[in-house]
Design an enzyme around this catalytic site. Structure first.
Site, PDB file in Angstrom:
ATOM      1  N   SER A  65       0.628  -1.207   0.165  1.00 41.49           N
ATOM      2  CA  SER A  65       0.030  -0.028  -0.071  1.00 41.49           C
ATOM      3  C   SER A  65       0.801   1.105  -0.099  1.00 41.49           C
ATOM      4  CB  SER A  65      -0.902  -0.041   1.115  1.00 41.49           C
ATOM      5  OG  SER A  65      -2.132  -0.761   1.001  1.00 41.49           O
ATOM      6  N   LYS A  68       0.367   3.404  -2.964  1.00 45.49           N
ATOM      7  CA  LYS A  68      -0.887   4.315  -3.116  1.00 45.49           C
ATOM      8  C   LYS A  68      -0.290   5.909  -3.276  1.00 45.49           C
ATOM      9  CE  LYS A  68      -4.193   0.793  -1.458  1.00 45.49           C
ATOM     10  NZ  LYS A  68      -4.138  -0.047  -0.391  1.00 45.49           N
ATOM     11  N   TYR A 190      -3.829  -1.810 -10.217  1.00 44.97           N
ATOM     12  CA  TYR A 190      -3.823  -1.954  -8.454  1.00 44.97           C
ATOM     13  C   TYR A 190      -2.862  -2.934  -8.233  1.00 44.97           C
ATOM     14  CZ  TYR A 190      -5.056  -2.334  -3.814  1.00 44.97           C
ATOM     15  OH  TYR A 190      -5.021  -2.278  -2.546  1.00 44.97           O
ATOM     16  N   TYR A 242      -4.443   3.587   7.896  1.00 44.23           N
ATOM     17  CA  TYR A 242      -6.095   2.994   7.909  1.00 44.23           C
ATOM     18  C   TYR A 242      -6.522   3.233   9.273  1.00 44.23           C
ATOM     19  CZ  TYR A 242      -3.063   0.472   4.964  1.00 44.23           C
ATOM     20  OH  TYR A 242      -2.027  -0.142   4.069  1.00 44.23           O
ATOM     21  N   VAL A 260       1.282  -3.722   3.689  1.00 44.68           N
ATOM     22  CA  VAL A 260       1.322  -4.938   4.481  1.00 44.68           C
ATOM     23  C   VAL A 260       2.331  -5.958   4.214  1.00 44.68           C
ATOM     24  CG1 VAL A 260      -1.279  -5.217   4.573  1.00 44.68           C
ATOM     25  CG2 VAL A 260      -0.161  -6.336   2.504  1.00 44.68           C
TER      26      VAL A 260
END
Ligand code: GLN
Length: 306
Positions: A65, A68, A190, A242, A260
């Site tokens: 992530s 991103k 993605y 998050y 992760v």
């Protein structure tokens, strides 16, 4: 200063080590479960170009992530504020792959750093780029100064094979009309960005962009405006972890992003960027030792953005 950074990194490394057995490696992506859980590295790079590192800091891992942020930076560099018409800037308070908010918020993801938000960003990139994968890769290579940064096709394929929840997210957003290309195209980009492999050194180098008002530190090329950089750092600060974004702000006090694969990268505006890697994660999907190491760093340096 340099000897101070060196001795602080050694202290941090040793003080975080007792957490070595705490947490579990992400295993919902089978390819990620193969990683040696005992890896641990830290790399800090200052805006003056000094490097401080310890442990497995030069070994590449799956950035997941963290990618991103790169996708968002590229999208903002291409279409500016318009990105935020299709994705919000509020912390989600939910897990990175939660479906519930999307339903009652009509397919507008809370922010670009949760999975659904990143998928909308990928949709924008497909729209604006002729060869999205190649151009995203070139962008990340340019920021990190490392031409060997690459996708890991095995990880991307593994994510695709087991990406039931991500497929559900993409389909739900698409049902509200906030994904314009096909779900398959968007997921392909993605999963590929998530599969990017970089070392702590690469990540610290790349994130110096955000510590340096959007300019590449070595060439001074402007990638983002000052205002865009400020906004991206703000999104990292409030949404980068998050449903643990508050905890990271509270204990570390820097904008940053986790993945992760066990990586975390954070920056101190005008000073440095620092990346950590340790694959064992807590229940929220953030690296246990990485969080601890960064908490110790800002405590020992006596400086955070607050
Ligand atoms: N590729 C992972 C996923 O989609 C990324 C999650 C993460 O790093 N938080 O689930």
């Amino acid at each position: 200063m340099s000897s101070r950074y060196n001795s602080i990194l050694t202290e941090i490394y040793n003080e975080a080590l007792p957490l070595k057995q705490t947490g579990t490696v992400a295993n919902y992506i089978p390819e990620l479960a193969k990683i040696d859980p005992d890896k641990f590295g830290i790399h800090l790079r200052t805006l003056d170009g000094d490097d401080f590192f310890i442990g497995d800091s030069d070994e590449k891992f799956s950035i997941q992530s963290i990618s991103k942020v790169f996708a968002l930076a590229l999208a903002v560099s291409l279409i500016g504020e318009k990105v935020f018409k299709r994705v919000g800037v509020e912390p989600s308070g939910s897990s990175f792959n939660s479906l519930v908010q999307l339903e009652y918020e009509k397919g507008i993801p809370r922010n670009p750093l949760i999975n659904a938000g990143a998928m909308v960003v990928c949709d924008i990139l497909i729209d604006k780029l002729k060869h999205p994968k190649k151009e995203i890769l070139n962008f990340v290579r340019k920021l990190s100064g490392n031409q060997s940064v690459s996708f890991n096709e095995h990880v991307a394929a593994s994510e695709k094979e087991f990406g039931f929840r991500n497929a559900a997210l993409a389909n739900l957003v698409k049902s509200f009309g906030n994904i314009h290309h096909t779900v398959d195209e968007v997921l392909d980009i993605y999963f590929h960005i998530c599969s990017l492999e970089m070392s702590c050194r690469d990540l610290a180098t790349a994130f110096l962009l955000f510590a340096n008002h959007g300019k590449l530190p070595n060439t001074h090329e402007e990638i983002l405006t000052k205002s865009q950089t400020k906004r991206l750092s703000a999104v990292m600060q409030t949404c980068g972890f998050y449903d643990e974004a508050g905890e990271f702000s509270f204990t570390v006090g820097l904008p940053g992003k986790s993945g992760v694969g066990g990586g975390i990268v954070a920056l101190h505006p005008h000073k440095y960027a620092v990346a950590t890697w340790s694959p064992r994660l807590n229940a929220k999907g953030n690296s246990v030792m990485g969080m601890k190491a960064l908490e110790l760093l800002t405590t020992k340096l006596g400086s955070s953005i607050f």
